[in-house]
Design a protein around this motif. Structure first.
Motif, PDB file in Angstrom:
ATOM      1  N   ALA A 396       0.832  -1.208   0.000  1.00 42.05           N
ATOM      2  CA  ALA A 396       0.000   0.000   0.000  1.00 42.05           C
ATOM      3  C   ALA A 396       0.864   1.254   0.000  1.00 42.05           C
ATOM      4  CB  ALA A 396      -0.927  -0.003   1.216  1.00 42.05           C
ATOM      5  N   GLY A 397       1.942   1.237   0.782  1.00 39.75           N
ATOM      6  CA  GLY A 397       2.822   2.394   0.840  1.00 39.75           C
ATOM      7  C   GLY A 397       3.482   2.671  -0.493  1.00 39.75           C
ATOM      8  N   ILE A 398       3.894   1.624  -1.166  1.00 45.73           N
ATOM      9  CA  ILE A 398       4.539   1.790  -2.472  1.00 45.73           C
ATOM     10  C   ILE A 398       3.538   2.329  -3.493  1.00 45.73           C
ATOM     11  CG2 ILE A 398       5.629   0.540  -4.382  1.00 45.73           C
ATOM     12  CD1 ILE A 398       6.797  -1.340  -2.180  1.00 45.73           C
ATOM     13  N   ALA A 399       2.328   1.782  -3.499  1.00 50.16           N
ATOM     14  CA  ALA A 399       1.290   2.265  -4.423  1.00 50.16           C
ATOM     15  C   ALA A 399       0.989   3.732  -4.163  1.00 50.16           C
ATOM     16  CB  ALA A 399       0.028   1.416  -4.278  1.00 50.16           C
ATOM     17  N   TYR A 400       0.872   4.086  -2.896  1.00 45.15           N
ATOM     18  CA  TYR A 400       0.563   5.481  -2.546  1.00 45.15           C
ATOM     19  C   TYR A 400       1.697   6.399  -2.998  1.00 45.15           C
ATOM     20  CZ  TYR A 400      -1.232   9.419   0.134  1.00 45.15           C
ATOM     21  OH  TYR A 400      -1.737  10.639   0.490  1.00 45.15           O
ATOM     22  N   TRP A 401       2.933   5.976  -2.785  1.00 43.11           N
ATOM     23  CA  TRP A 401       4.085   6.790  -3.205  1.00 43.11           C
ATOM     24  C   TRP A 401       4.059   7.016  -4.713  1.00 43.11           C
ATOM     25  CZ3 TRP A 401       8.188   7.112  -6.407  1.00 43.11           C
ATOM     26  CH2 TRP A 401       9.223   7.978  -6.053  1.00 43.11           C
ATOM     27  N   ILE A 402       3.830   5.975  -5.471  1.00 48.03           N
ATOM     28  CA  ILE A 402       3.819   6.100  -6.933  1.00 48.03           C
ATOM     29  C   ILE A 402       2.720   7.062  -7.377  1.00 48.03           C
ATOM     30  CG2 ILE A 402       3.376   4.852  -9.098  1.00 48.03           C
ATOM     31  CD1 ILE A 402       4.672   2.388  -7.765  1.00 48.03           C
ATOM     32  N   ASN A 403       1.533   6.897  -6.838  1.00 52.59           N
ATOM     33  CA  ASN A 403       0.405   7.735  -7.250  1.00 52.59           C
ATOM     34  C   ASN A 403       0.658   9.211  -6.957  1.00 52.59           C
ATOM     35  OD1 ASN A 403      -1.078   5.544  -8.181  1.00 52.59           O
ATOM     36  ND2 ASN A 403      -2.011   5.163  -6.184  1.00 52.59           N
ATOM     37  N   ASN A 404       1.276   9.519  -5.801  1.00 55.95           N
ATOM     38  CA  ASN A 404       1.526  10.905  -5.442  1.00 55.95           C
ATOM     39  C   ASN A 404       2.731  11.471  -6.159  1.00 55.95           C
ATOM     40  OD1 ASN A 404      -0.155  12.253  -3.084  1.00 55.95           O
ATOM     41  ND2 ASN A 404      -0.114  10.059  -2.694  1.00 55.95           N
ATOM     42  N   TYR A 405       3.805  10.686  -6.264  1.00 54.81           N
ATOM     43  CA  TYR A 405       5.019  11.208  -6.901  1.00 54.81           C
ATOM     44  C   TYR A 405       4.760  11.539  -8.371  1.00 54.81           C
ATOM     45  CZ  TYR A 405       9.901  11.740  -8.218  1.00 54.81           C
ATOM     46  OH  TYR A 405      11.097  12.254  -8.686  1.00 54.81           O
ATOM     47  N   TYR A 406       4.016  10.681  -9.036  1.00 58.65           N
ATOM     48  CA  TYR A 406       3.749  10.889 -10.466  1.00 58.65           C
ATOM     49  C   TYR A 406       2.443  11.653 -10.701  1.00 58.65           C
ATOM     50  CZ  TYR A 406       7.616   7.723 -11.439  1.00 58.65           C
ATOM     51  OH  TYR A 406       8.864   7.152 -11.521  1.00 58.65           O
ATOM     52  N   SER A 418      -1.173  -4.360  -8.082  1.00 61.51           N
ATOM     53  CA  SER A 418      -0.704  -4.338  -9.466  1.00 61.51           C
ATOM     54  C   SER A 418       0.677  -4.998  -9.566  1.00 61.51           C
ATOM     55  CB  SER A 418      -0.620  -2.897  -9.976  1.00 61.51           C
ATOM     56  OG  SER A 418       0.447  -2.217  -9.350  1.00 61.51           O
ATOM     57  N   GLU A 419       0.992  -5.446 -10.763  1.00 64.85           N
ATOM     58  CA  GLU A 419       2.264  -6.139 -10.972  1.00 64.85           C
ATOM     59  C   GLU A 419       3.450  -5.202 -10.738  1.00 64.85           C
ATOM     60  OE1 GLU A 419       4.195  -9.552 -11.267  1.00 64.85           O
ATOM     61  OE2 GLU A 419       2.007  -9.357 -11.468  1.00 64.85           O
ATOM     62  N   LEU A 420       3.292  -3.945 -11.146  1.00 62.38           N
ATOM     63  CA  LEU A 420       4.373  -2.975 -10.946  1.00 62.38           C
ATOM     64  C   LEU A 420       4.686  -2.823  -9.460  1.00 62.38           C
ATOM     65  CD1 LEU A 420       6.316  -0.707 -11.819  1.00 62.38           C
ATOM     66  CD2 LEU A 420       4.344   0.870 -11.768  1.00 62.38           C
ATOM     67  N   VAL A 421       3.663  -2.656  -8.661  1.00 63.76           N
ATOM     68  CA  VAL A 421       3.857  -2.473  -7.223  1.00 63.76           C
ATOM     69  C   VAL A 421       4.507  -3.709  -6.602  1.00 63.76           C
ATOM     70  CG1 VAL A 421       2.666  -2.150  -5.008  1.00 63.76           C
ATOM     71  CG2 VAL A 421       1.995  -0.794  -7.001  1.00 63.76           C
ATOM     72  N   LYS A 422       4.095  -4.887  -7.047  1.00 59.66           N
ATOM     73  CA  LYS A 422       4.679  -6.123  -6.515  1.00 59.66           C
ATOM     74  C   LYS A 422       6.160  -6.236  -6.858  1.00 59.66           C
ATOM     75  CE  LYS A 422       0.369  -8.813  -6.580  1.00 59.66           C
ATOM     76  NZ  LYS A 422      -0.351  -9.945  -7.218  1.00 59.66           N
ATOM     77  N   MET A 423       6.522  -5.821  -8.086  1.00 60.66           N
ATOM     78  CA  MET A 423       7.928  -5.870  -8.485  1.00 60.66           C
ATOM     79  C   MET A 423       8.776  -4.915  -7.637  1.00 60.66           C
ATOM     80  SD  MET A 423       7.730  -6.147 -12.658  1.00 60.66           S
ATOM     81  CE  MET A 423       9.511  -6.148 -12.841  1.00 60.66           C
ATOM     82  N   ILE A 424       8.246  -3.722  -7.408  1.00 61.45           N
ATOM     83  CA  ILE A 424       8.971  -2.753  -6.579  1.00 61.45           C
ATOM     84  C   ILE A 424       9.088  -3.266  -5.149  1.00 61.45           C
ATOM     85  CG2 ILE A 424       8.981  -0.383  -5.685  1.00 61.45           C
ATOM     86  CD1 ILE A 424       9.571  -0.596  -8.663  1.00 61.45           C
ATOM     87  N   ASP A 451      12.827   1.196 -14.655  1.00 62.73           N
ATOM     88  CA  ASP A 451      13.282  -0.103 -15.154  1.00 62.73           C
ATOM     89  C   ASP A 451      12.135  -1.107 -15.195  1.00 62.73           C
ATOM     90  OD1 ASP A 451      15.456  -1.955 -15.928  1.00 62.73           O
ATOM     91  OD2 ASP A 451      15.000  -2.901 -14.016  1.00 62.73           O
ATOM     92  N   CYS A 452      11.322  -1.139 -14.138  1.00 64.33           N
ATOM     93  CA  CYS A 452      10.202  -2.092 -14.077  1.00 64.33           C
ATOM     94  C   CYS A 452       9.139  -1.755 -15.127  1.00 64.33           C
ATOM     95  CB  CYS A 452       9.579  -2.088 -12.681  1.00 64.33           C
ATOM     96  SG  CYS A 452      10.638  -2.816 -11.418  1.00 64.33           S
ATOM     97  N   CYS A 453       8.892  -0.468 -15.359  1.00 62.68           N
ATOM     98  CA  CYS A 453       7.902  -0.067 -16.364  1.00 62.68           C
ATOM     99  C   CYS A 453       8.324  -0.518 -17.758  1.00 62.68           C
ATOM    100  CB  CYS A 453       7.698   1.452 -16.336  1.00 62.68           C
ATOM    101  SG  CYS A 453       6.719   2.036 -14.944  1.00 62.68           S
ATOM    102  N   LYS A 454       9.624  -0.465 -18.041  1.00 67.43           N
ATOM    103  CA  LYS A 454      10.117  -0.937 -19.330  1.00 67.43           C
ATOM    104  C   LYS A 454       9.872  -2.432 -19.480  1.00 67.43           C
ATOM    105  CE  LYS A 454      13.755   2.532 -19.961  1.00 67.43           C
ATOM    106  NZ  LYS A 454      15.231   2.768 -19.997  1.00 67.43           N
ATOM    107  N   LYS A 455      10.130  -3.187 -18.421  1.00 65.26           N
ATOM    108  CA  LYS A 455       9.950  -4.632 -18.470  1.00 65.26           C
ATOM    109  C   LYS A 455       8.471  -4.986 -18.617  1.00 65.26           C
ATOM    110  CE  LYS A 455      14.008  -5.660 -15.623  1.00 65.26           C
ATOM    111  NZ  LYS A 455      14.486  -6.163 -14.303  1.00 65.26           N
TER     112      LYS A 455
END
Length: 460
Positions: A396-406, A418-424, A451-455
Motif C-alpha cells: 500500500a505504501g509503495i502504491a501510494y508513493w507512486i500515485n503521489n510522486y507521479y 498491481s504487478e508494478l507495485v509487486k515488483m517494486i 526499469d520495471c515499467c520498461k519490463k
C-alpha cells in the motif's frame, strides 16, 4: 467607596475590591519555593480559577527580525524585505499579522526598515526595539515610526541582581523613561521581561496602573508585552502566579485596567509550552501574541508564528484571509536562500511532517487520506501527504508513493495489487534483506520504477 460596575461580557454587576500599591521590599522575592535552582522548577496550585475573557479581535505580531535575530547570523536587508513581503501575504487583507518589530542599532537595520516602509503595506506595521534614551526615541520619530518597544524588566531577579536597584527606584526610572518617550509623541510598548518570576501584585500591577495613568495624561497608547522570558509560564487552571498565564492576563486586564488590545504575550519554549501559553493568553484576554517564524529565537526559541496561524483558525473557525500556503514558501526560502534547514519532524514545515513510513498507515492513506492526515495539507500548505519507502511500507505504501510522486489521476492510479507495485516491493525487500537500514531515496525508487515499467511495457 468601592465602585460597582456592570460587566458587559458576563452581564453581571461586579464590585471592584482591590487597589494595588507598590510593595517596596528590602530583600528580593525570587520565589525559590517555585524556582529552586538546584531542582526542577515546581508547578504549584491554589485552585483559584479566573474566567475566560477572549477578546473580540485577536492577532499575531512578529519578532523574526528582533528576537529571531538574537540567536542566528543577522539577515541581510534584502532577506528582511523578502521575508517582510511574505509576512504581508501570509497575514492577508485583514492584517492578522499585525506588526513586525525591528532593531534600529545599525545602518543595515535602518536600511531594512526604510525598504520595508517603502513597500507601503498597512500590515504588518513596522515597529521597533530600542534602548531607552532620548537619542533612540528621536531616531524612531525621524524614521516615521509610531511605536517602539522598551525593556522594563520586572522580576526581582533583574531588579535586584542585574540592575542593583529597589522596586521603587526601578519603577521611578521606568516611568521617567516612558514619559520621555511620550514627550516625543512615540507610543511605547513596555516589554515586561521575566514576568513569570515577578511579584505580580507587588510590582507588575502597580507599575501597569501607573502606565495607564500616563496613557490617560498623554492620550497616547501604551502597550504591555508580558514576556515569559524563561518559558516558566503554565496554562493550567488553578496554578499559582507568577507562573499562571491566566492569572497574569487576568491581573493585567482586571486589576491594572489594561485593555485587551494593548496586551501582548511573548513566550519562550524552554519547557515546550510556548504555543499552549500563547493560545492561553488569547483565551484569557490578550489580543496579541508575539511570535517568530519557525520559532527561531533566544535559547529554545519563541512561539512559532506558523503555529499560531493554525491556532487562530482552530479557535475562530476561519483563517480570516490568511494564506497558509505562504508558510511552505517561507520554509523553502529559508532553506534555499538563507541556509536554514528545518528539523524534519517540525509541524507544518518539516520534510517529514506529513510523511508516513508505516505500511498500515499508508494503506489507510490509500483508501482515504483523511484517516492519517491532519487536514488537507495539499490545499493549505501545497504539500500532499506522502509515504517514505522502507522495509515497513508494504504494498500500500509503495502504491501510494507512486500515485503521489507521479501525480496520477484517479483513472490511472496504480493499485497495491498491481504487478508494478509487486515488483517494486520485491526489490525493496531485497535491499533490506541485504542489510540496508535507511529509507530509500526518491531517485533510487524512480530509477527502479523506470526499469520495471520498461519490463512491463507500462507508462506512468
Amino acid at each position: 467607596m468601592r465602585e460597582v460596575i456592570f460587566n458587559n461580557k458576563n452581564n453581571l454587576l461586579q464590585l471592584e475590591e482591590h487597589f494595588y500599591q507598590l510593595v517596596d521590599v528590602e530583600e528580593p522575592n525570587t520565589f525559590h519555593n517555585l524556582f529552586p535552582y538546584k531542582e526542577i522548577p515546581k508547578i504549584a496550585f491554589n485552585d483559584r480559577i479566573v474566567p475566560h475573557n477572549m477578546p473580540e479581535d485577536i492577532w499575531i505580531t512578529d519578532t523574526t527580525f528582533r528576537d529571531g535575530q538574537q540567536s542566528r547570523a543577522p539577515y541581510t536587508p534584502e532577506q528582511i524585505v523578502t521575508i517582510y513581503d511574505y509576512l504581508n501575504k501570509l497575514g492577508g487583507p485583514n492584517g492578522k499579522i499585525r506588526q513586525s518589530e525591528f532593531f534600529l542599532y545599525s545602518k543595515k537595520d535602518q536600511e531594512a526598515v526604510y525598504k520595508c516602509l517603502e513597500r507601503g503595506y498597512k500590515f504588518p506595521e513596522v515597529t521597533s526595539w530600542i534602548r531607552a534614551n532620548k537619542k533612540d526615541f528621536q531616531l524612531v520619530k525621524d524614521l516615521g515610526l509610531r511605536e517602539t518597544g522598551i525593556l522594563v524588566s520586572c522580576s526581582d531577579y533583574h531588579i535586584f541582581y542585574k540592575m542593583h536597584m529597589t522596586r521603587k527606584e526601578v519603577m521611578n526610572l521606568y516611568l521617567s523613561v516612558i514619559r520621555e518617550c511620550l514627550e516625543t509623541g512615540v507610543s511605547p510598548r513596555c516589554h515586561l521581561e521575566d514576568i513569570t518570576r515577578s511579584d505580580i501584585y507587588g510590582f507588575v500591577i502597580p507599575f501597569c496602573v501607573e502606565l495607564m495613568k500616563l496613557m490617560d495624561e498623554y492620550k497616547i497608547p501604551i502597550k504591555i508585552r508580558a514576556c515569559d522570558t524563561m518559558g516558566y509560564g503554565v496554562n493550567f487552571p488553578g496554578a499559582v502566579i507568577p507562573r499562571s498565564v491566566p492569572g497574569i492576563i487576568y491581573g493585567l486586564t482586571t486589576h491594572a485596567g489594561v485593555p485587551s488590545e494593548l496586551i501582548e504575550w511573548h513566550g519562550h519554549n524552554d519547557f515546550y509550552k510556548a504555543v499552549n501559553n500563547s493560545t492561553t493568553a488569547w483565551l484569557y484576554g490578550a489580543s496579541g501574541v508575539n511570535c517568530s517564524l519557525f520559532g527561531i529565537g533566544e535559547r529554545t526559541g519563541n512561539t512559532p508564528l506558523e503555529a499560531m496561524v493554525f491556532e487562530y483558525a482552530q479557535l475562530r473557525g476561519t483563517l480570516d484571509g490568511m494564506d497558509t500556503r505562504v508558510i511552505t514558501e517561507l520554509a523553502e526560502y529559508f532553506e534555499k536562500e538563507i541556509g536554514y534547514k528545518q528539523p524534519i519532524q517540525t509541524p507544518f514545515v518539516g520534510r517529514n511532517f506529513n510523511v508516513t513510513r508505516a505500511g498500515i498507515h499508508a494503506d489507510g492513506l490509500l483508501k482515504n487520506e483523511e484517516i492519517y492526515n491532519i487536514f488537507d495539507t495539499k490545499k493549505f500548505l501545497n504539500r500532499p501527504p506522502l509515504v517514505a519507502i522502507s522495509n515497513t511500507s508494504g504494498l500500500a505504501g509503495i502504491a501510494y508513493w507512486i500515485n503521489n510522486y507521479y501525480n496520477l489521476s484517479d483513472e490511472r492510479k496504480v493499485d497495491k495489487n498491481s504487478e508494478l507495485v509487486k515488483m517494486i516491493k520485491d526489490w525493496v525487500d531485497l535491499q533490506y534483506a541485504q542489510g540496508r537500514v535507511t529509507a530509500l531515496t526518491d531517485n533510487e525508487i524512480v530509477v527502479q520504477i523506470t526499469d520495471c515499467c520498461k519490463k512491463l511495457n507500462v507508462v506512468l
